[in-house]
Design an enzyme around this catalytic site. Structure first.
Site, mmCIF file in Angstrom:
data_model
loop_
_atom_site.group_PDB
_atom_site.id
_atom_site.type_symbol
_atom_site.label_atom_id
_atom_site.label_comp_id
_atom_site.label_asym_id
_atom_site.label_seq_id
_atom_site.Cartn_x
_atom_site.Cartn_y
_atom_site.Cartn_z
ATOM 1 N N TRP A 107 35.115 17.127 -27.163
ATOM 2 C CA TRP A 107 35.070 18.566 -27.471
ATOM 3 C C TRP A 107 35.102 18.793 -28.971
ATOM 4 C CZ3 TRP A 107 32.969 20.446 -23.580
ATOM 5 C CH2 TRP A 107 33.371 20.147 -22.283
ATOM 6 N N ASP A 174 41.454 24.820 -31.009
ATOM 7 C CA ASP A 174 40.921 24.894 -29.645
ATOM 8 C C ASP A 174 42.070 24.537 -28.705
ATOM 9 O OD1 ASP A 174 39.753 24.497 -27.187
ATOM 10 O OD2 ASP A 174 38.220 23.092 -27.868
ATOM 11 N N LYS A 198 40.925 26.308 -17.728
ATOM 12 C CA LYS A 198 41.843 25.173 -17.625
ATOM 13 C C LYS A 198 43.247 25.673 -17.266
ATOM 14 C CE LYS A 198 38.467 22.437 -19.080
ATOM 15 N NZ LYS A 198 37.992 22.628 -20.403
HETATM 16 C C1 PLP Z 1 36.752 22.330 -21.275
HETATM 17 C C2 PLP Z 1 36.945 22.336 -22.736
HETATM 18 C C3 PLP Z 1 35.988 22.900 -23.606
HETATM 19 C C4 PLP Z 1 34.663 23.456 -23.136
HETATM 20 O O1 PLP Z 1 34.844 24.643 -22.480
HETATM 21 P P1 PLP Z 1 33.605 25.498 -21.888
HETATM 22 O O2 PLP Z 1 34.277 26.767 -21.499
HETATM 23 O O3 PLP Z 1 33.038 24.730 -20.752
HETATM 24 O O4 PLP Z 1 32.607 25.691 -22.972
HETATM 25 C C5 PLP Z 1 36.277 22.917 -24.964
HETATM 26 N N1 PLP Z 1 37.425 22.389 -25.439
HETATM 27 C C6 PLP Z 1 38.354 21.837 -24.632
HETATM 28 C C7 PLP Z 1 39.612 21.291 -25.218
HETATM 29 C C8 PLP Z 1 38.134 21.803 -23.254
HETATM 30 O O5 PLP Z 1 39.063 21.249 -22.447
#
Ligand code: PLP
Length: 362
Positions: A107, A174, A198
């Site tokens: 990511w 993030d 998540k």
């Molecule tokens: C799942 C995830 C993403 C991507 O998320 P999307 O909503 O599918 O774009 C980005 N960063 C982390 C840490 C993730 O777990």
């Protein structure tokens, strides 16, 4: 229909992940009759009084759960966390400036790729040398950066930043896979973003909390839909927002608050993680994949020294109604995601299965 006879499945999915059962029930009801309007939430205007309250509550709950000061604005946008990989540099990286990134996995790498298209981007530290199985530490953060981007929890590898860097430049984080799982001081970050699916709600909405004083300085001519200031001015309704995912995220945050908030869930999350890691370390048929001090409390990754036994373990987990344990293809083995809504009971069942498996095959 949900019935009492439905088998209890222990849901360890990495994402979209488990949500509280009572939230799902309320969400299902709102699809038929929202707020006793005799209308579905899915068929009313996002500018109706009833929906505006949902949006206001969702934004207020984010501020409360992250402890954010008044200079922060909260947005719910489409495009997933992946769109934020582009929007962050687009809104914070000056045309003559430089952005810094810590590369801790897939990511983070994707975020770096987008930032490089938008402007000068420097990777300050990386754990790619060991397949991202640890969190880099002790790196120097150049004081001239427009911001430093970090990933608090690496969903795929099962690593988590335990101590955030003391940064001379604005921190961007993030937090997609560990938001609201532990107490953080939200005001230490210039911007926090998280895809909802998540630990916050269903897929389709992405939360962005940004210190408004950091915006409008790039020297770039901005496209409206990619401009945080446009969305702030529109109270996160510049265009039609993802109404249903925001509603379910609001319910999930309310569930968390009503039960005792982040301090409450942090204790339970620690207990769940300790229970599982203790078993991984004790059990001769499993081994953890990451540096111990960087182990994630959200995504627990482990493999078998004897992978030929995997099919046998899969059989046992299936019989015990354990779901979503397959590891990411980049790591292999297993990954148990212990998001907020997963009860300790589910971890206990997994540990019992691991113990029974060892008795039979060690
Ligand atoms: C799942 C995830 C993403 C991507 O998320 P999307 O909503 O599918 O774009 C980005 N960063 C982390 C840490 C993730 O777990």
């Amino acid at each position: 229909m949900l019935t009492k006879e439905m088998t209890k499945v222990h849901n360890f999915s990495a994402g979209p992940g488990i949500l509280p059962a009572e939230v799902l029930k309320q969400a299902a009801e709102a699809c038929i009759n929202f707020d006793n309007l005799n209308l579905s939430l899915l068929e009313i205007s996002h500018r109706s009084k009833n929906y505006e309250k949902v949006m206001d509550d969702a934004r207020a709950l984010v501020k409360e759960l992250l402890g954010l000061n008044d200079n922060y604005k909260v947005l719910f946008l489409g495009g997933g966390a992946s769109l934020q990989f582009a929007m962050v540099p687009y809104n914070l990286l000056r045309t003559e400036g430089t952005a810094g990134y810590i590369n801790t996995g897939v990511w983070a790498s994707k975020a770096i790729k987008e930032a490089k298209i938008i402007g000068n981007t420097q990777v300050i530290a990386s754990s790619e040398d060991k397949k991202f199985n640890y969190i880099p530490k002790g790196y120097e953060i150049p004081a001239n950066l427009d911001y430093l981007h970090i990933t608090s929890n690496n969903t795929i590898y099962g690593t988590q930043i335990k101590q955030f860097p003391k940064s001379p430049v604005p921190l961007v984080c993030d937090m997609s896979s560990d938001i609201f799982s532990r107490q953080v001081n939200g005001n230490d970050f210039a911007l926090i973003y998280a895809g909802a699916q998540k630990n916050m709600g269903p897929a389709g909405a992405t939360m962005v909390a940004v210190d408004e004083t950091k915006l409008g300085k790039t020297g770039r001519k901005m496209l409206s839909m990619l401009d945080y200031q446009v969305h702030i001015k529109g109270d996160s309704m510049y265009n039609t927002p993802p109404v249903f995912p925001i509603y379910v995220s609001m319910l999930t945050m309310k569930w968390l608050k009503d039960n005792g908030g982040v301090a409450w869930i942090e204790k339970i999350n620690q207990q769940k993680a300790d229970t599982l890691y203790n078993e991984i370390d004790r059990n001769s048929l499993f081994v953890g994949t990451t540096a111990k001090e960087d182990r994630s409390n959200m995504n627990v990754t482990f493999v078998m020294p004897k992978p030929e036994l995997e099919a046998e373990f899969d059989k046992l987990t299936k019989e015990a109604n354990l779901s979503g344990l397959r590891g990411h293809r980049d790591v292999g083995g297993y990954r148990a995601s212990l998001y907020n809504a997963l009860p300790l009971e589910s971890v206990n069942v997994l540990v019992e299965v691991m113990q029974a498996f060892e008795k039979k095959f060690a």
